[in-house]
Design a protein around this motif. Structure first.
Motif, mmCIF file in Angstrom:
data_model
loop_
_atom_site.group_PDB
_atom_site.id
_atom_site.type_symbol
_atom_site.label_atom_id
_atom_site.label_comp_id
_atom_site.label_asym_id
_atom_site.label_seq_id
_atom_site.Cartn_x
_atom_site.Cartn_y
_atom_site.Cartn_z
ATOM 1 N N PHE A 1 2.723 6.143 -5.561
ATOM 2 C CA PHE A 1 2.575 6.373 -6.993
ATOM 3 C C PHE A 1 1.362 7.248 -7.291
ATOM 4 O O PHE A 1 1.382 8.061 -8.227
ATOM 5 N N LEU A 2 0.299 7.097 -6.511
ATOM 6 C CA LEU A 2 -0.875 7.948 -6.690
ATOM 7 C C LEU A 2 -0.519 9.410 -6.437
ATOM 8 O O LEU A 2 -0.859 10.294 -7.243
ATOM 9 N N VAL A 3 0.179 9.669 -5.347
ATOM 10 C CA VAL A 3 0.583 11.038 -5.016
ATOM 11 C C VAL A 3 1.518 11.598 -6.087
ATOM 12 O O VAL A 3 1.374 12.757 -6.518
ATOM 13 N N LEU A 4 2.476 10.780 -6.521
ATOM 14 C CA LEU A 4 3.402 11.220 -7.568
ATOM 15 C C LEU A 4 2.658 11.643 -8.831
ATOM 16 O O LEU A 4 2.960 12.682 -9.434
ATOM 17 N N HIS A 5 1.681 10.845 -9.242
ATOM 18 C CA HIS A 5 0.946 11.151 -10.464
ATOM 19 C C HIS A 5 0.076 12.400 -10.298
ATOM 20 O O HIS A 5 -0.051 13.198 -11.240
ATOM 21 N N LEU A 6 -0.511 12.574 -9.129
ATOM 22 C CA LEU A 6 -1.323 13.772 -8.900
ATOM 23 C C LEU A 6 -0.454 15.033 -8.952
ATOM 24 O O LEU A 6 -0.840 16.048 -9.547
ATOM 25 N N LEU A 7 0.722 14.972 -8.341
ATOM 26 C CA LEU A 7 1.627 16.111 -8.372
ATOM 27 C C LEU A 7 2.159 16.360 -9.787
ATOM 28 O O LEU A 7 2.351 17.505 -10.203
ATOM 29 N N ALA A 8 2.390 15.270 -10.532
ATOM 30 C CA ALA A 8 2.859 15.411 -11.916
ATOM 31 C C ALA A 8 1.790 16.073 -12.780
ATOM 32 O O ALA A 8 2.102 16.890 -13.657
ATOM 33 N N ILE A 9 0.528 15.730 -12.547
ATOM 34 C CA ILE A 9 -0.567 16.374 -13.287
ATOM 35 C C ILE A 9 -0.617 17.862 -12.960
ATOM 36 O O ILE A 9 -0.836 18.705 -13.843
ATOM 37 N N TRP A 10 -0.405 18.210 -11.705
ATOM 38 C CA TRP A 10 -0.329 19.616 -11.306
ATOM 39 C C TRP A 10 0.785 20.317 -12.089
ATOM 40 O O TRP A 10 0.595 21.404 -12.636
ATOM 41 N N TRP B 1 0.805 -1.220 0.000
ATOM 42 C CA TRP B 1 0.000 0.000 0.000
ATOM 43 C C TRP B 1 0.836 1.268 0.000
ATOM 44 O O TRP B 1 0.460 2.278 -0.597
ATOM 45 N N LYS B 2 1.984 1.253 0.659
ATOM 46 C CA LYS B 2 2.807 2.471 0.662
ATOM 47 C C LYS B 2 3.300 2.793 -0.741
ATOM 48 O O LYS B 2 3.429 3.972 -1.111
ATOM 49 N N ASN B 3 3.571 1.757 -1.532
ATOM 50 C CA ASN B 3 3.968 1.977 -2.919
ATOM 51 C C ASN B 3 2.793 2.502 -3.748
ATOM 52 O O ASN B 3 2.945 3.441 -4.546
ATOM 53 N N ALA B 4 1.631 1.884 -3.568
ATOM 54 C CA ALA B 4 0.450 2.288 -4.333
ATOM 55 C C ALA B 4 0.068 3.735 -4.031
ATOM 56 O O ALA B 4 -0.195 4.530 -4.944
ATOM 57 N N ILE B 5 0.072 4.095 -2.766
ATOM 58 C CA ILE B 5 -0.263 5.471 -2.379
ATOM 59 C C ILE B 5 0.808 6.432 -2.879
ATOM 60 O O ILE B 5 0.509 7.536 -3.356
#
Length: 391
Positions: free
Chosen positions: A50-59, A44-48
């Motif tokens: 990667f989710l945060v990374l992608h959200l920040l990348a979209i920003w 889960w720490k990896n999944a979360i």
């Protein structure tokens, strides 16, 4: 398939990747495929993460789209993305994982710096996982087994615990060449420190100091957006280039030829050819179509930074395509098989849905796996030749 019930987690945690033989109790069944009953455990720490990374990348991407950075910063993003991508493509992949050519220490240094900037783990670990991928392609011994579906082989495999076969078979991969390379092992030892310097600090510092960007803007665009965009470009080689395309060289291999992925990844999408002839520095039969990496390697040879470029001879390629290809080869194929290729929407070579109509081949291998190169052929001048005169 062998049951995994008797495998203890602690046993695998104690196993280090080296050249020792796999303990007898970890030896697999004689036939390795994809066990539909095996369920990967989510980390889960990896999944979360990667989710945060992608959200920040979209920003960061939205900042770029709305003109929130200077043109100099935009060029800097392109430059760092290109340099680091070639560090992976030419360096980690074609040089270190496959030994398709020989590089001088100067060239190796810059390729390792570029690969570090890409942030895809150390050269040693990247190459080990990639060799394992080739030897047990599209089975449970493959870290990113495409038989598990698009999401898994694209990025899901990084969010889940490794399959026991991946852990056990990883010990069979010969890494002695890289273990003897002091540059590779130095990067492996200090990877996280080097990663911070080359992947985070330098890309973010330059726009802040020289181009007047704020720290937040530079971090979101020059690091996070660039990093995540590059990751997905690399991941497309594991996913789309194993699922959507043609198999003109070997229809028994899952990987495909993908114009779209080659365009995105600087030449890594000619994947059916690459898995058929993994020792070829071009990673493709032809090198003029979306394969800048091959052109750079030839340039490095001209200026004395690279040598011993390995390439499958035209005769060997022709024999393989005629014997095992799916009939879609640009020259050796036939109209019936070429015309059977379909695509959703406008039919264009860059269409990622460009695909054959037959079912993908079953991937069931002997426990020894596939060869990383043809040991008897690679030194045969009738089979492997230097770049001169190659397509």
């Amino acid at each position: 398939m062998t049951s995994f019930d008797s495998f203890r987690k602690s046993d695998f945690e104690k196993m280090k990747y080296n050249n020792d033989s796999v303990p007898e109790k970890f030896i697999l069944s004689k036939r390795i495929g994809t066990d539909p009953n095996y369920k990967h455990e989510i980390v889960w720490k990896n999944a979360i993460g990667f989710l945060v990374l992608h959200l920040l990348a979209i920003w960061g991407f939205l900042i770029i789209l709305t003109g929130g950075i200077t043109f100099k910063t935009f060029l800097w993003i392109l430059l760092t993305a290109f340099f680091s991508s070639e560090g992976v493509t030419i360096g980690a992949h074609r040089l270190f994982a496959h030994n398709t050519f020989t590089a001088t220490p100067v060239l190796k240094f810059f390729l390792i710096v570029g690969q570090t900037m890409a942030g895809q783990n150390s050269v040693f670990i990247w190459s080990r996982d990639h060799r394992l991928h080739h030897r047990y392609a599209d089975t449970d011994g493959d870290p990113h087994n495409s038989k598990r579906g698009f999401f898994f082989c694209h990025m899901g495999w990084l969010m889940m615990k490794k399959h026991p076969y991946v852990l056990g078979l990883g010990k069979r991969i010969d890494m002695s060449d890289l273990q003897a390379d002091w540059m590779v092992m130095l990067q492996k030892k200090y990877y996280y420190y080097l990663y911070f310097v080359f992947a985070v600090f330098i890309p973010v510092f330059v726009p802040c100091y020289y181009f007047g960007e704020t720290l937040r803007t530079s971090l979101l665009t020059c690091y996070l957006f660039r990093y995540v965009a590059q990751l997905n470009g690399t991941w497309l080689v594991n996913s789309a280039a194993h699922l959507y395309g043609t198999r003109p060289y070997d229809k028994k291999l899952q990987p495909v030829e993908s114009w779209f992925v080659s365009f995105i990844s600087l030449g890594e999408g000619w994947h059916n050819y690459h898995h058929a002839f993994p020792w070829d520095y071009k990673a493709a039969e032809l090198s003029m179509h979306f394969n800048q990496s091959a052109s750079f390697i030839r340039f490095f040879e001209k200026v004395g930074l690279a040598s011993d470029l390995k390439s499958a001879s035209p005769e060997m390629v022709k024999r393989r395509a005629m014997k095992t290809g799916d009939g879609t080869h640009y020259e050796l194929g036939n109209d019936k098989d070429r015309n059977a290729v379909t695509a959703v929407g406008f039919l264009h070579p860059l269409n990622p849905s460009y695909n054959v109509v037959y079912s993908a081949p079953d991937a069931v291998l002997e426990d020894k796996g596939l060869p990383l190169y043809h040991e008897n052929d690679v030194f045969d001048p009738n089979v492997v030749k230097r770049k001169t005169g190659a397509a």
